[in-house]
Scaffold this active site. Structure first.
Site, mmCIF file in Angstrom:
data_model
loop_
_atom_site.group_PDB
_atom_site.id
_atom_site.type_symbol
_atom_site.label_atom_id
_atom_site.label_comp_id
_atom_site.label_asym_id
_atom_site.label_seq_id
_atom_site.Cartn_x
_atom_site.Cartn_y
_atom_site.Cartn_z
ATOM 1 N N GLU A 218 0.829 -1.209 0.000
ATOM 2 C CA GLU A 218 0.000 0.000 0.000
ATOM 3 C C GLU A 218 0.865 1.260 0.000
ATOM 4 O OE1 GLU A 218 -0.115 -2.627 1.909
ATOM 5 O OE2 GLU A 218 -2.033 -2.907 2.910
ATOM 6 N N SER B 84 18.344 -43.825 -7.586
ATOM 7 C CA SER B 84 17.108 -43.096 -7.894
ATOM 8 C C SER B 84 17.357 -41.933 -8.845
ATOM 9 C CB SER B 84 16.485 -42.571 -6.603
ATOM 10 O OG SER B 84 17.353 -41.632 -5.998
ATOM 11 N N LEU C 157 10.509 -40.672 5.994
ATOM 12 C CA LEU C 157 10.030 -39.369 6.465
ATOM 13 C C LEU C 157 8.683 -39.023 5.831
ATOM 14 C CD1 LEU C 157 10.405 -36.903 8.199
ATOM 15 C CD2 LEU C 157 11.889 -35.914 6.449
HETATM 16 C C1 AOF Z 1 0.107 -4.890 4.582
HETATM 17 N N1 AOF Z 1 0.747 -4.773 3.394
HETATM 18 O O1 AOF Z 1 2.299 -5.374 1.929
HETATM 19 C C2 AOF Z 1 2.139 -6.605 3.908
HETATM 20 C C3 AOF Z 1 1.432 -6.758 5.134
HETATM 21 O O2 AOF Z 1 7.022 -6.104 10.124
HETATM 22 P P1 AOF Z 1 6.194 -5.435 9.068
HETATM 23 O O3 AOF Z 1 5.968 -3.958 9.347
HETATM 24 O O4 AOF Z 1 6.678 -5.681 7.668
HETATM 25 O O5 AOF Z 1 4.728 -6.072 9.177
HETATM 26 C C4 AOF Z 1 4.539 -7.411 8.862
HETATM 27 C C5 AOF Z 1 3.072 -7.771 8.975
HETATM 28 O O6 AOF Z 1 2.290 -6.914 8.132
HETATM 29 C C6 AOF Z 1 2.795 -9.188 8.484
HETATM 30 O O7 AOF Z 1 2.886 -10.106 9.540
HETATM 31 C C7 AOF Z 1 1.364 -9.058 7.988
HETATM 32 O O8 AOF Z 1 0.437 -9.115 9.042
HETATM 33 C C8 AOF Z 1 1.358 -7.671 7.409
HETATM 34 N N2 AOF Z 1 1.760 -7.708 5.996
HETATM 35 N N3 AOF Z 1 0.424 -5.891 5.412
HETATM 36 O O9 AOF Z 1 -0.737 -4.060 4.922
HETATM 37 C C9 AOF Z 1 1.748 -5.569 3.022
HETATM 38 N N4 AOF Z 1 3.171 -7.421 3.581
HETATM 39 ZN ZN ZN Z 2 1.037 -2.742 5.962
#
Ligand code: AOF
Ligand code: ZN
Length: 372
Positions: free
Chosen positions: A57, A173, A304
């Site tokens: 975003e 294999s 496994l």
């Molecule tokens: C969003 N937009 O593009 C992504 C999101 O440690 P940070 O600040 O990068 O936050 C990671 C968390 O943000 C991740 O665990 C997930 O909940 C969210 N990812 N959110 O609005 C994004 N990659």
């Molecule tokens: Zn975000």
């Protein structure tokens, strides 16, 4: 559920295809893409490449500049509402004056999970969810499973002959399948957080388990290699050690003197709980979940694979079937305890079949409807 327009679907499809660009790099974060549109035109786009870098975003807002005011934001995952490694996307969207946010799904991260949309709503932004939700869930199935259950999504890749065998009686294999099928495995590795195998495979095949070019996107980080080795038999001569990248050896015998094994420095030896003679696989996967691995690709032998299937820990299998017969002395694809009745067979659902060169690829979900 709100009615969505053809335009809503079109822009969300675009957001998903942008998200897809992070397929091999976004983990442990989810793959997220974002489109900002105003009066039917795209004014900004973004996608999340690496954890620690800008969210989708934020990049879309940056590209749109002033044109974000009054725009609709299409994003495949609910915008985040807390300051993690990067600031909250909700605040950036509010500040930029977005009028409407369409998220394909909620973010299962407990720190977000509905709170992101609520924050936007409270700021007067129209929020909607549900467009192309199924595709959005599929793209982030590993992240979603880890957030909801603490476990990674587990895919077992198995190359077999048409009579279901993975190695000759002699152990040979290489190779059962042809080039196109093996290239497809490189693609599976590239999109996984980790590739996991057993010590039996290391000793028998001495695999490297890295992703080779041309399947490495720019700035690609190799998946972590994980070896399950209850007695710490991992040899210091293993070829895996000659390729750069993180290697974890999970063992029930972490007391063993590492120098005696000849394992190179840098390889991480991790103590793991045992269950009888073997590692407790649920603890292993819980541990890998805590290490923030979203998707694990298992490339292992019958022991496994059988144990993981019996422990109900495999979500999906990708079977490459070569048009050859290896005979009844050859090893089966998974060692399972005797199944007494047909009703107790492990049931799968086939999701996809495809011809790859001379071989066939079958992708199937494991159902675990019946108790073993
Ligand atoms: C969003 N937009 O593009 C992504 C999101 O440690 P940070 O600040 O990068 O936050 C990671 C968390 O943000 C991740 O665990 C997930 O909940 C969210 N990812 N959110 O609005 C994004 N990659
Ligand atoms: Zn975000």
């Amino acid at each position: 559920m709100p009615d969505f327009s053809a335009e809503d679907y079109r822009f969300m499809a675009r957001a998903l295809s942008l998200a897809h660009r992070g397929l091999c790099t976004a983990h442990p974060n989810p793959r997220v893409g974002c489109v900002l549109a105003h009066h039917g035109l795209i004014v900004g786009e973004g996608w999340h490449r690496f954890a620690g870098e800008a969210h989708a975003e934020v990049l879309a807002l940056k590209a749109a500049g002033e044109r974000a005011r009054g725009a609709t934001c299409y994003v495949n995952l609910e915008p985040c509402c807390y300051h993690g490694k990067t600031p909250a996307c909700t605040e950036a969207l509010i500040r930029a004056g977005a009028a409407r946010v369409v998220a394909a799904t909620l973010d299962p991260n407990p720190r977000v999970n509905g709170h992101g949309l609520l924050a936007l709503k409270q700021a007067g932004i129209l929020v909607q969810t549900g467009v192309l939700a199924e595709q959005a869930v599929a793209l982030n199935r590993g992240f979603i499973k880890r957030m909801q259950h603490g476990l990674p999504f587990v895919t077992s890749k198995i190359a077999i002959s048409i009579d279901g065998r993975v190695a000759l009686h002699s152990g040979a294999s290489q190779w059962i399948t042809s080039g196109p099928a093996r290239a497809d495995v490189q693609r599976l590795r590239a999109q996984s957080s980790a590739v996991m195998t057993g010590i039996g495979t290391v000793l028998a095949d001495d695999p490297v388990l890295t992703v080779r070019s041309p399947f490495r996107p720019a700035e690609f980080r190799q998946p972590v290699r994980v070896v399950l080795d209850s007695r710490l038999r991992f040899p210091g001569t293993a070829k895996m050690l000659s390729e750069p990248g993180r290697i974890l050896v999970l063992t029930g015998n972490s007391e063993r003197d590492k120098s005696a094994t000849g394992i190179a420095n840098g390889t991480e030896i991790i103590a793991s709980a045992m269950r009888g003679e073997h590692l407790d696989l649920e603890s292993v996967l819980n541990h890998l979940g805590r290490l923030e691995f979203n998707e694990i690709l298992v490339e292992a032998g019958p022991t496994l694979n059988g144990a993981l299937l019996q422990a109900r820990l495999v979500d999906e299998i990708v079977v490459y079937i070569a048009p050859k017969l290896m005979g009844s002395e050859a090893l089966p694809m998974a060692r399972l305890d005797t199944i007494a009745t047909m009703a107790e067979c492990l049931e799968l659902s086939i999701l996809d079949t495809r011809v790859l060169g001379p071989d066939l690829r079958v992708i199937a979900r494991v159902n675990y409807r019946h108790k073993l």
